[in-house]
Design an enzyme around this catalytic site. Structure first.
Site, PDB file in Angstrom:
ATOM      1  N   GLU A  89       0.822  -1.207   0.000  1.00  0.00           N
ATOM      2  CA  GLU A  89       0.000   0.000   0.000  1.00  0.00           C
ATOM      3  C   GLU A  89       0.855   1.256   0.000  1.00  0.00           C
ATOM      4  O   GLU A  89       0.546   2.238  -0.694  1.00  0.00           O
ATOM      5  CB  GLU A  89      -0.929  -0.013   1.215  1.00  0.00           C
ATOM      6  N   TRP A 216      15.121 -38.669 -18.946  1.00  0.00           N
ATOM      7  CA  TRP A 216      14.140 -37.720 -18.438  1.00  0.00           C
ATOM      8  C   TRP A 216      12.777 -38.105 -19.000  1.00  0.00           C
ATOM      9  O   TRP A 216      12.661 -38.394 -20.185  1.00  0.00           O
ATOM     10  CB  TRP A 216      14.479 -36.284 -18.848  1.00  0.00           C
ATOM     11  N   THR A 242      14.362 -41.973  -3.803  1.00  0.00           N
ATOM     12  CA  THR A 242      14.731 -40.936  -4.770  1.00  0.00           C
ATOM     13  C   THR A 242      16.195 -40.552  -4.622  1.00  0.00           C
ATOM     14  O   THR A 242      16.907 -40.343  -5.613  1.00  0.00           O
ATOM     15  CB  THR A 242      13.833 -39.703  -4.592  1.00  0.00           C
ATOM     16  N   ASP A 246      18.142 -41.429  -7.920  1.00  0.00           N
ATOM     17  CA  ASP A 246      18.324 -40.279  -8.813  1.00  0.00           C
ATOM     18  C   ASP A 246      19.445 -39.339  -8.399  1.00  0.00           C
ATOM     19  O   ASP A 246      19.879 -38.515  -9.213  1.00  0.00           O
ATOM     20  CB  ASP A 246      17.025 -39.478  -8.899  1.00  0.00           C
ATOM     21  N   GLU A 334       8.219 -34.153  -4.119  1.00  0.00           N
ATOM     22  CA  GLU A 334       8.707 -34.730  -5.376  1.00  0.00           C
ATOM     23  C   GLU A 334       9.171 -36.159  -5.125  1.00  0.00           C
ATOM     24  O   GLU A 334      10.223 -36.583  -5.589  1.00  0.00           O
ATOM     25  CB  GLU A 334       9.844 -33.888  -5.949  1.00  0.00           C
ATOM     26  N   GLY A 336       8.638 -40.541  -4.572  1.00  0.00           N
ATOM     27  CA  GLY A 336       8.158 -41.699  -5.308  1.00  0.00           C
ATOM     28  C   GLY A 336       6.774 -42.130  -4.855  1.00  0.00           C
ATOM     29  O   GLY A 336       6.168 -41.538  -3.959  1.00  0.00           O
ATOM     30  N   ALA A 340       4.393 -40.956  -1.665  1.00  0.00           N
ATOM     31  CA  ALA A 340       3.242 -40.162  -2.118  1.00  0.00           C
ATOM     32  C   ALA A 340       1.938 -40.747  -1.592  1.00  0.00           C
ATOM     33  O   ALA A 340       1.049 -40.019  -1.134  1.00  0.00           O
ATOM     34  CB  ALA A 340       3.226 -40.096  -3.644  1.00  0.00           C
TER      35      ALA A 340
END
Length: 607
Positions: A89, A216, A242, A246, A334, A336, A340
């Site tokens: 503001e 990918w 993960t 990865d 993010e 697996g 999840a």
């Protein structure tokens, strides 16, 4: 009263019948209100990705027009960059200048800081604004309605769009206001951070090949969008699989200043010793595990600078409860399929982003985005609401909500009205007062609050610092004869927000401990004391707030800072709370100040 459902939200609305004398000009006014409120929400979203998530505020000022509508051309705009920076503001008022006289201000959300000398409310009032249109009331109970009452008490007309839905344009504008502050709304209602599950899968629903190879699945355009999602989050969560499969970095890599924390959930700590996540030079990593798991590996992680958290039982709900206490607003998952599924079953996932690549890989045992949920019939399937489809390069992004934002309409009678009826009712009275984030009820006690301080430097000159946190972080490098240290000090001095100042100071201290002044551990409490004394001496309203807590214990409710904060279970030293109580005693005359108006570290703690 009616219920309007859209965007995954169910919002009670007050429908006001049109008067017989209503004209097309009145409809035009309503349409303009919706357009400018939506623009305010778009402005509010501009800070996302450049600092840790916080309440998002945007303001649009439209000059008075001659058509009787009260709204004309836009003459000023602004958005809150971060906690502790100039109010949206105030920015809009400064941009509009003299055009504010008789103008209308549009805010996506009710202002939330009513304790600063330069509040959003005073900026609008002093500028000559005559009407304010607000998208939604503030979701935090101790702030809800406060600014609206203050503006009305000053004679301004205040309309809340979210309580007077008249048409589709109003609904869309309200939806924009809700979405831009969804993390805060979920936190206020559900007492957990806003959690988004993101995954990329092939057209046949696989997130990796049978071998586990997953790089990918999605395109470079989708990966860029993921970097943006990370930049809007406090933290990114992955599971142990993960990390093993990865070896991710989980960086934002979007060019902004904010990188989210990396969080690994692993019950057994069966993790590799070599992993990108163990490099914490740029951004911290937190590993959450079951109590007692692989003590030797916990020590190894600690030696790398990785923070290890132990839970009696490691489950997503307890982890989210912990990060709620830590002040997190938004978390990106993010992980697996197994983790999840556990997170969804625990009820902590609120939104899903699914990137679907036009690829088919097959594989009977190839992993899928979500593991076993125990459902045996299609009728049990969880249905997303407010589903959106967007093509991102060759991929399709499908997003939607698993849970709508709960109704946060103010309860009548309000706390203030109850207290007015019975002055003995004091809902905030407590023997222990906790403070942490600047948007908490006692958030002005935080070092990150927007209160500049003037402090003497090593040359005997006064220097203005944007916040106590700016000053404190810079003092780590004062007097160090090294160009890197001097540049770091200057970067802290000019940091746009307290978060950025803290990030710069902490990162340099972690990466280059040799640049931190040799006496820092012995003087840091006195440094903090002097800055706090200045802050609570020059701002009368802060002094009054501090004195109003007489008789209560003040605790900085950081669950992870065991020096300045109280810790999660009270195991912290709470030096910040103790310094504030020390100052409170001095201001009340219960404790004598030293001759030079500062107290050495040992005296503060042992007195």
């Amino acid at each position: 009263m009616a219920l309007v459902s859209f965007g995954g939200f169910t919002v009670p609305t007050l429908r006001i019948p049109s008067a017989a004398s209503s004209s097309s000009n009145s409809s035009s006014c309503q349409a303009i209100d919706s357009v400018y409120i939506k623009r305010a929400a778009e402005l509010a979203d501009k800070s996302a990705g450049f600092t840790a998530p916080h309440p998002n505020f945007g303001c649009v000022i439209a000059a008075a027009a001659n058509d009787g509508c009260g709204s004309g051309l836009v003459v000023g705009e602004g958005y809150l960059y971060a906690e502790g920076t100039k109010a949206a503001e105030l920015q809009a008022v400064e941009a509009a200048g003299d055009c504010c006289k008789g103008a209308t201000a549009y805010l996506n959300m009710e202002p939330g800081d009513c304790y600063s000398d330069r509040t959003a409310v005073s900026a609008l009032v002093n500028a000559g604004i005559t009407r304010v249109v607000i998208g939604i009331r503030h979701p935090l109970k101790h702030l809800r309605g406060r600014a609206i009452r203050a503006l009305r008490n000053e004679g301004l007309q205040v309309d809340v769009l979210g309580e007077k839905i008249n048409n589709k344009a109003d609904e869309q504008a309200l939806k924009s206001c809700l979405l831009v502050n969804a993390p805060l709304l979920y936190r206020a209602a559900n007492h957990v951070p806003f959690s988004v599950l993101k995954y990329a899968m092939t057209l046949d629903g696989k997130i990796a090949a049978n071998s586990g190879h997953a790089a990918w699945i999605s395109s470079k355009w989708s990966r860029s969008r993921v970097f943006e999602l990370r930049g809007r989050s406090d933290a990114v969560i992955v599971g142990g699989n993960t990390v093993r499969r990865d070896n991710p970095r989980l960086t934002a890599r979007h060019g902004g200043g904010h990188w989210p924390r990396r969080i690994v959930l692993s019950q057994t700590l069966d993790l590799p010793e070599e992993a990108h996540l163990w490099n914490v030079n740029e951004v911290p990593t937190i590993v959450a595990t079951q109590r007692g798991a692989r003590r030797s590996f916990q020590k190894f992680l600690a030696s790398k600078g990785v923070e290890v958290l132990e839970f009696d039982i490691l489950n997503p709900r307890d982890v989210m409860d912990y990060f709620y206490d830590r002040g997190y607003l938004s978390i990106l998952w993010e992980c697996g399929g197994t983790l999840a599924a556990s997170a969804i079953a625990s009820g902590v996932i609120h939104k899903v982003h699914a990137f679907v690549a036009p690829k088919i890989i097959g594989g009977r045992n190839a992993p899928t985005p979500v593991g076993e949920l125990g459902m045996v019939e299609m009728s049990q399937a969880m249905t997303l609401i407010d589903v959106c489809y967007e093509q991102v390069g060759p991929d399709m992004l499908i997003s939607g909500f698993l849970q709508p934002v709960p109704d946060l309409t103010p309860i009548i009678p309000s706390v203030e009205e109850t207290c007015a009826v019975d002055p003995n009712v004091s809902p905030y009275e407590s023997n222990i007062i906790f403070f942490y984030k600047t948007w908490d009820r006692y958030g002005a006690f935080s070092n990150f609050s927007p209160h500049p301080v003037q402090m003497l430097d090593e040359n005997g000159d006064y220097t203005t610092w944007s916040s106590v946190e700016h000053y404190y972080q810079a003092q780590k490098f004062v007097g160090v004869d090294d160009p890197v240290a001097r540049n770091c000090l200057d970067d802290i001095k000019h940091a746009r927000s307290p978060e950025e100042a803290a990030r710069i100071g902490r990162r340099m201290q972690r990466q280059r401990p040799d640049l931190v002044r040799s006496d820092w551990e012995s003087v840091k409490i006195d440094v903090m004391y002097k800055a706090l004394k200045c802050k609570f001496s020059i701002y009368p309203h802060l002094n009054s707030m501090l004195l109003s807590t007489a008789g209560s214990v003040l605790v900085e409710a950081s669950p992870h800072d065991l020096f300045w904060g109280g810790g999660r279970d009270g195991e912290g030293l709470n030096y910040l709370g103790r310094l504030l109580m020390q100052l409170r005693s001095e201001f009340l005359g219960d404790f004598p100040t030293s001759k030079d108006e500062s107290i050495a570290a040992n005296e503060v703690i042992t007195s």
